[in-house]
Each structure stands twice: as C-alpha cells, then as structure tokens.
Design a protein around this motif. Sequence first.
Motif, PDB file in Angstrom:
ATOM      1  N   CYS A   1     -17.615   9.363  40.001  1.00 40.82           N
ATOM      2  CA  CYS A   1     -17.879  10.730  40.466  1.00 40.82           C
ATOM      3  C   CYS A   1     -19.157  11.267  39.837  1.00 40.82           C
ATOM      4  O   CYS A   1     -19.970  11.906  40.502  1.00 40.82           O
TER       5      CYS A   1
ATOM      6  N   CYS B   1     -10.464  12.508  35.243  1.00 38.56           N
ATOM      7  CA  CYS B   1     -11.613  13.002  36.000  1.00 38.56           C
ATOM      8  C   CYS B   1     -11.260  14.347  36.640  1.00 38.56           C
ATOM      9  O   CYS B   1     -10.237  14.476  37.309  1.00 38.56           O
TER      10      CYS B   1
ATOM     11  N   CYS C   1     -11.629  13.567  40.798  1.00 35.04           N
ATOM     12  CA  CYS C   1     -10.729  12.693  41.573  1.00 35.04           C
ATOM     13  C   CYS C   1      -9.411  12.413  40.851  1.00 35.04           C
ATOM     14  O   CYS C   1      -8.495  11.866  41.441  1.00 35.04           O
TER      15      CYS C   1
HETATM   16 ZN   LIG Z   1     -13.659  10.803  39.547  1.00 36.24          ZN
END
Ligand SMILES: [Zn+2]
Length: 176
Positions: A102, A67, A70
């Motif tokens: 997210c 990601c 994050c």
């Molecule tokens: Zn994330």
Amino acid sequence: MTLRELVALAYGNLAMAHYAVTHGDKQYSKTAYMIRAKLTRGLRYGSMAMGSVLADEKLKFHNGAQCSYCGCTEQIVLDHLIPGAAGGRDTGDNLLPACKRCNSSKGSKDFLRWYQARGEFPPLMVLRRYLKVLVITAETAGVMDYPVDSDGVREVPFAIEAIPVTCFPLPDLLRL
Ligand SMILES: [Zn+2]
C-alpha cells in the motif's frame, strides 16, 4: 460553504457511519442519524470538538501493527498520510502503519484521490485521521472560516473536493 461547515458535515456523516459499522447495522438507524445531527451542529458552532488524535493512537495499540489501508499484517512500515512531497509533516499525527504494498502504491498521491482512482470508499478510521490532520493544519493557517474554494483553503495540502461529505454508502460497504 466554509471549510469549517464542510468538515462539520463530513465528520458528522463519518460518526454516523462509524456508529453503524461498529454496531453491525445494515441500515442507518435513528440513533446514527441523531449522532450525525448533534455532531454536525456542535462542530459547526464550536460547542463540540473532534476527539483527539491521541484517542485513535490508543486504539492502534490494541489492534497491533496492521496496515491502516488494507488490514494486512505483513511488512509494516510507517506511511505519511499527507505525503512529505505535499508538505506532510514527520509527526505522529501524520504517520500511520501501512504494508509495503500500500505504501508504494500510494506513493506521493493524496490519500483520498488514491482511493477515488480505485473506485473504493476509504477506511473510516483513516478518513477520520485525514479530517483531524486537515483541521490541525487549517487552524494553524487560520483558514477554517474561509470559503472552501478560496485561495487560502486551496493552499493546504488536502484534496478538499474529494472529501466524502454527504453521500456515504450503506454500512455493509464500509470498513473501519
Ligand atoms: Zn496494505
């Protein structure tokens, strides 16, 4: 201030921060400040250009699918950095791997406003991509040399007022 001047300042500070984080520095060193000064001047007067989005793409292959926001590696989908609803395109430069959490939390919000609302500083690599996509969009619209508060600049789908220009936190508080 014109959009070009603002981007030059922001990108110069970003390069300074990037240097400090990749070198594990606790404070900004003389070298980091020199990189900032050189890049800001070069971008402002057109003697230097931002690295291509392609160079960042190569880095992504080395990092594997994680990601962009994050850093987790589960349930990765493609996220539109500039939301489709705001005019973001379906092209590689506007798509980033993101986890489902997210992706749905960000939704159709602007990337910088999404971070601002949580009181966090955005990851440097995503901020870098945001500035690059901004420049590609603003150059196409022909508004790079317009004042930042002009109608032409207001029409590009970016949160110009939320761009961190000069007040970057210490390297310890940043991540790539
Ligand atoms: Zn994330």
